[in-house]
Structure formats: structure tokens, C-alpha cells
Design a protein around this motif. Structure first.
Motif, PDB file in Angstrom:
ATOM      1  N   ALA A 146       1.063  -0.944   0.008  1.00 22.78           N
ATOM      2  CA  ALA A 146      -0.029   0.487   0.114  1.00 22.78           C
ATOM      3  C   ALA A 146       0.701   1.156  -0.224  1.00 22.78           C
ATOM      4  N   ILE A 147       0.379   2.357  -0.227  1.00 23.39           N
ATOM      5  CA  ILE A 147       1.153   3.894  -0.453  1.00 23.39           C
ATOM      6  C   ILE A 147       1.888   4.334   0.974  1.00 23.39           C
ATOM      7  N   GLN A 148       0.973   3.266   1.607  1.00 20.04           N
ATOM      8  CA  GLN A 148       1.758   3.703   2.817  1.00 20.04           C
ATOM      9  C   GLN A 148       3.286   2.998   3.207  1.00 20.04           C
ATOM     10  N   HIS A 149       3.112   2.373   3.088  1.00 15.94           N
ATOM     11  CA  HIS A 149       4.503   0.906   3.719  1.00 15.94           C
ATOM     12  C   HIS A 149       4.804   1.473   1.672  1.00 15.94           C
ATOM     13  N   LEU A 150       4.821   1.518   1.152  1.00 14.81           N
ATOM     14  CA  LEU A 150       6.113   2.389  -0.235  1.00 14.81           C
ATOM     15  C   LEU A 150       6.502   3.201   0.266  1.00 14.81           C
ATOM     16  N   ALA A 161      20.036   3.680   3.621  1.00 19.06           N
ATOM     17  CA  ALA A 161      19.645   2.157   3.379  1.00 19.06           C
ATOM     18  C   ALA A 161      19.799   1.336   2.275  1.00 19.06           C
ATOM     19  N   GLY A 162      20.355   1.860   1.205  1.00 19.14           N
ATOM     20  CA  GLY A 162      20.345   1.242   0.188  1.00 19.14           C
ATOM     21  C   GLY A 162      19.227   0.478  -0.607  1.00 19.14           C
ATOM     22  N   GLY A 163      19.309   0.555  -2.129  1.00 16.61           N
ATOM     23  CA  GLY A 163      19.012   0.132  -3.360  1.00 16.61           C
ATOM     24  C   GLY A 163      17.715   1.217  -3.443  1.00 16.61           C
ATOM     25  N   GLN A 164      17.185   0.373  -4.721  1.00 21.53           N
ATOM     26  CA  GLN A 164      16.320   1.758  -5.238  1.00 21.53           C
ATOM     27  C   GLN A 164      15.024   0.639  -4.969  1.00 21.53           C
ATOM     28  N   ILE A 165      13.777   0.582  -5.131  1.00 19.65           N
ATOM     29  CA  ILE A 165      12.336   0.511  -5.331  1.00 19.65           C
ATOM     30  C   ILE A 165      12.193   0.612  -7.301  1.00 19.65           C
ATOM     31  N   THR A 166      12.695  -0.644  -7.977  1.00 20.43           N
ATOM     32  CA  THR A 166      12.582  -0.250  -9.352  1.00 20.43           C
ATOM     33  C   THR A 166      11.177  -0.902  -9.963  1.00 20.43           C
ATOM     34  N   GLU A 183      -0.153   5.681  -9.926  1.00 19.30           N
ATOM     35  CA  GLU A 183       0.276   7.331  -9.965  1.00 19.30           C
ATOM     36  C   GLU A 183       1.644   7.503  -9.409  1.00 19.30           C
ATOM     37  N   TRP A 184       1.993   6.702  -7.683  1.00 20.02           N
ATOM     38  CA  TRP A 184       2.684   7.468  -6.808  1.00 20.02           C
ATOM     39  C   TRP A 184       4.216   6.385  -7.609  1.00 20.02           C
ATOM     40  N   LEU A 185       3.821   5.398  -8.027  1.00 19.91           N
ATOM     41  CA  LEU A 185       4.492   4.361  -8.412  1.00 19.91           C
ATOM     42  C   LEU A 185       5.673   5.819 -10.324  1.00 19.91           C
ATOM     43  N   LYS A 186       4.895   5.755 -10.629  1.00 13.56           N
ATOM     44  CA  LYS A 186       5.179   6.492 -11.924  1.00 13.56           C
ATOM     45  C   LYS A 186       6.081   7.786 -11.191  1.00 13.56           C
ATOM     46  N   LYS A 187       5.446   8.816 -10.837  1.00 11.38           N
ATOM     47  CA  LYS A 187       5.701   9.734 -10.589  1.00 11.38           C
ATOM     48  C   LYS A 187       7.495   9.963 -10.037  1.00 11.38           C
ATOM     49  N   ARG A 188       7.177   7.974  -9.818  1.00  8.72           N
ATOM     50  CA  ARG A 188       8.908   8.149  -9.263  1.00  8.72           C
ATOM     51  C   ARG A 188       9.278   7.011  -9.984  1.00  8.72           C
ATOM     52  N   ASN A 189       8.983   7.059 -11.270  1.00  9.03           N
ATOM     53  CA  ASN A 189       9.488   6.568 -12.210  1.00  9.03           C
ATOM     54  C   ASN A 189      10.116   4.962 -11.818  1.00  9.03           C
ATOM     55  N   GLN A 230      -1.108  -0.319 -22.861  1.00  7.37           N
ATOM     56  CA  GLN A 230      -1.344   1.269 -23.003  1.00  7.37           C
ATOM     57  C   GLN A 230      -1.510   1.904 -21.570  1.00  7.37           C
ATOM     58  N   LYS A 231      -1.479   1.564 -20.299  1.00  4.98           N
ATOM     59  CA  LYS A 231      -1.113   2.490 -19.434  1.00  4.98           C
ATOM     60  C   LYS A 231      -0.505   2.111 -19.071  1.00  4.98           C
ATOM     61  N   GLY A 232       0.461   1.428 -19.686  1.00  5.77           N
ATOM     62  CA  GLY A 232       2.300   2.132 -19.420  1.00  5.77           C
ATOM     63  C   GLY A 232       2.345   0.493 -18.554  1.00  5.77           C
ATOM     64  N   TYR A 233       2.021  -0.544 -18.066  1.00  2.61           N
ATOM     65  CA  TYR A 233       2.241  -1.304 -17.213  1.00  2.61           C
ATOM     66  C   TYR A 233       2.897  -1.986 -17.683  1.00  2.61           C
ATOM     67  N   VAL A 234       2.927  -2.732 -17.002  1.00  2.00           N
ATOM     68  CA  VAL A 234       4.700  -4.761 -17.808  1.00  2.00           C
ATOM     69  C   VAL A 234       3.013  -5.586 -17.650  1.00  2.00           C
ATOM     70  N   PRO A 235       2.080  -6.287 -18.288  1.00  2.00           N
ATOM     71  CA  PRO A 235       1.005  -7.111 -16.992  1.00  2.00           C
ATOM     72  C   PRO A 235       1.738  -8.546 -17.434  1.00  2.00           C
ATOM     73  N   LEU A 236       1.632  -9.103 -16.796  1.00  2.00           N
ATOM     74  CA  LEU A 236       1.903 -11.067 -16.870  1.00  2.00           C
ATOM     75  C   LEU A 236       1.287 -11.875 -17.259  1.00  2.00           C
ATOM     76  N   PRO A 237       0.377 -11.687 -18.116  1.00  2.00           N
ATOM     77  CA  PRO A 237      -0.885 -13.251 -18.327  1.00  2.00           C
ATOM     78  C   PRO A 237      -0.144 -14.040 -18.027  1.00  2.00           C
ATOM     79  N   LYS A 238      -1.000 -15.363 -18.112  1.00  2.00           N
ATOM     80  CA  LYS A 238      -0.430 -16.634 -17.896  1.00  2.00           C
ATOM     81  C   LYS A 238      -1.354 -17.988 -18.470  1.00  2.00           C
TER      82      LYS A 238
END
Length: 282
Positions: A146-150, A161-166, A183-189, A230-238
Motif C-alpha cells: 500500500a502507499i503507506q508501506h511504499l 539503507a541503499g537500493g532502489q524500488i525499481t 500514480e505514486w510509482l510512475k511519479k518516481r519512474n 497502453q496504461k504503461g504497465y508490464v502485464p504478466l498473463p499466464k
């Protein structure tokens, strides 16, 4: 979206490349995982999304080794399970996942869910950063935060602490859009991955999908994968069916119009999987 193919990639904050569509193996039985993953690789997929809790890491990776493709051409993901949160447990889980894959390195390792409390989450991240520095993992990310965890993790990283949320991986589809998190994620690339993009085949007869399917001469599944792209996501169909594995990849020869996309903007929140985003309160 112009010119995208199944082998197209986005650049992660870590500098590595992630293919724009992944092949998911959630709930794929271990005894068929190797065969269907190999089929996906034969059909052009270059991104495999597994997890320790799926109990098919070894089989997913075996398909990668048997594919004849160079290791550098394939992006492999695994995840630290909720049962292994905290520094020591996560460190062991990471070692086990790296050993099970036996691929030299894991391209992306995610924290599977935010359960366990703040100390456990941040300890798990510390274990991931150490594994990344040791060359065992290339990129780090989270799933179902959730956003509070992010924001908690972002503050920890910024404190040194190091590292990057990619990557942030979530159940995302028109019936569970999670626009605020995306939106929160995309703002941070940060790349947004969409698991269960096909809604586990529970919505294929929805009138809005049927209408778009008829309009474009595509299946409802292809409409949903295209929506994710088209939303700019990476879908993971199975899928475990060869014809559907192929079908889910044939989404680069058409486009949804603005009107089509608007018709899939639904006032509904109906996840089909677990929902740690809402359920994890601490």
C-alpha cells in the motif's frame, strides 16, 4: 506504444532492461511449468515471473536454461514470501531462490507482500540490498505494498539503507485499477507490473469486453493485455495452454482508442486474488 514488440523493454532505475510483457507461472503446477515456460520462450516471451511460494522456481529456470537463448536475453523474477519476512529469514529465502534458479543471478527480486510489520519489511529490504551488492540480484522491488508501506520503504532508503524500488507489482485490471498506487510509482519512474491482467478469466463475457473484442477482431484476453500495455504497465498473463500463450502475446498489431480506454474506466474495485494492499494494516 509505436513499434513495441514482445521483446521490447523498458529501462529500470537500476539501469537494466525489463521486457514489456512477462509470462506468469502463478498456480502453474511444477510438473507442467517447465514445458509451458519453454513454449512461451519459443514463442518470443523473454520475461518469466515466478516466486518461491509458487514452488516452481526450479522448473521455470530449467526452461530458461533449455531454451538455447543466452541468459542475458531473459529476465527472470522471483519473490521473498510472506513467511520469510525479516532480515535472517529473508536472507535464507533469497539464497534458496538463487540456488533453485541456478541462473547465475536473479534479474528482479520482489518482497511478495507487506505482511510482518515495519521491522520485518525493512529487514527484508536490507537482505535484498546485500544480495544485490553481492551480484546475486540485479534489481529490487515490491509487490502488494500500500502507499503507506511504499512511503515507509522510501524513507528507509533515503535514510541510507541503499537500493532502489525499481518495480511495483500488483493485481491490476479494469476491475481493480489501483490508480493511486500506479500514480505514486510512475511519479518516481518505478515500473508498474500487472499480475492477473486477465482477471483469471472471470470477466471475459462482460459486455464492454465483448464490444471491444468485436470491434478490433481480438479476443477479450488480448483486449485486457493491450489495456495494460497502453496504461504503461508490464502485464504478466499466464496460461498452461499453448494456443492461449500465443494469443496473449499477439497484442502488438492493434491499438485501443481513447474512447476504448475510457470505456474500460470502471467504477469498481473487485480483485480476484488476495489483497494485501487493503488487508495489511500494520
Amino acid at each position: 506504444m509505436a513499434g513495441l514488440t514482445l521483446q521490447s523493454t523498458y529501462k529500470l532505475l537500476s539501469g537494466f532492461e525489463i521486457p514489456v510483457v512477462g509470462f506468469g507461472v502463478y498456480q502453474t503446477p511444477a510438473d507442467v511449468t517447465e514445458r509451458v515456460t519453454l513454449k512461451a520462450l519459443e514463442l518470443g516471451y523473454r520475461h518469466v515471473d515466478s516466486a518461491k511460494v509458487y514452488r516452481n522456481e526450479k522448473e521455470s529456470a530449467a526452461a530458461i536454461r533449455k531454451s538455447g537463448l543466452d541468459r542475458s536475453q531473459i529476465f527472470y523474477t522471483s519473490k521473498v514470501p510472506s513467511s520469510c519476512m525479516g532480515y535472517e529469514k529473508a536472507k535464507q529465502a533469497i539464497e534458496e531462490s538463487v540456488a533453485a534458479a541456478d541462473l547465475g543471478y536473479i534479474d528482479l527480486m520482489l518482497i511478495h507482500a507487506p505482511y510482518g510489520g515495519k521491522e520485518a519489511r525493512l529487514g527484508t529490504w536490507r537482505a535484498l540490498v546485500e544480495a544485490q551488492k553481492a551480484g546475486k540480484i540485479r534489481s529490487l522491488g515490491v509487490s502488494n505494498f500500500a502507499i503507506q508501506h511504499l512511503e515507509e520503504l522510501e524513507a528507509y532508503i533515503q535514510s541510507g539503507a541503499g537500493g532502489q524500488i525499481t518495480v511495483g507489482q500488483y493485481e491490476i485490471h479494469p476491475w481493480c485499477p489501483r490508480e493511486d498506487i500506479a500514480e505514486w510509482l510512475k511519479k518516481r519512474n518505478i515500473i508498474v507490473e500487472a499480475y492477473s491482467p486477465l482477471v483469471q478469466a472471470t470477466r471475459m463475457k462482460e459486455p464492454v469486453l465483448q464490444k471491444l473484442s468485436e470491434k478490433h477482431g481480438k479476443t477479450p484476453a488480448q483486449i485486457l493485455v493491450r489495456w495494460s500495455l497502453q496504461k504503461g504497465y508490464v502485464p504478466l498473463p499466464k496460461s498452461v495452454t499453448d494456443s492461449r500463450i500465443l494469443e496473449n502475446s499477439q497484442v502488438f498489431d492493434f491499438a485501443l482508442s481513447e474512447e476504448d480506454m475510457a470505456s474500460l474506466k470502471l467504477n469498481e474495485y473487485a480483485p480476484v486474488c488476495w489483497d494485501p494492499v487493503r488487508d495489511c494494516k500494520i
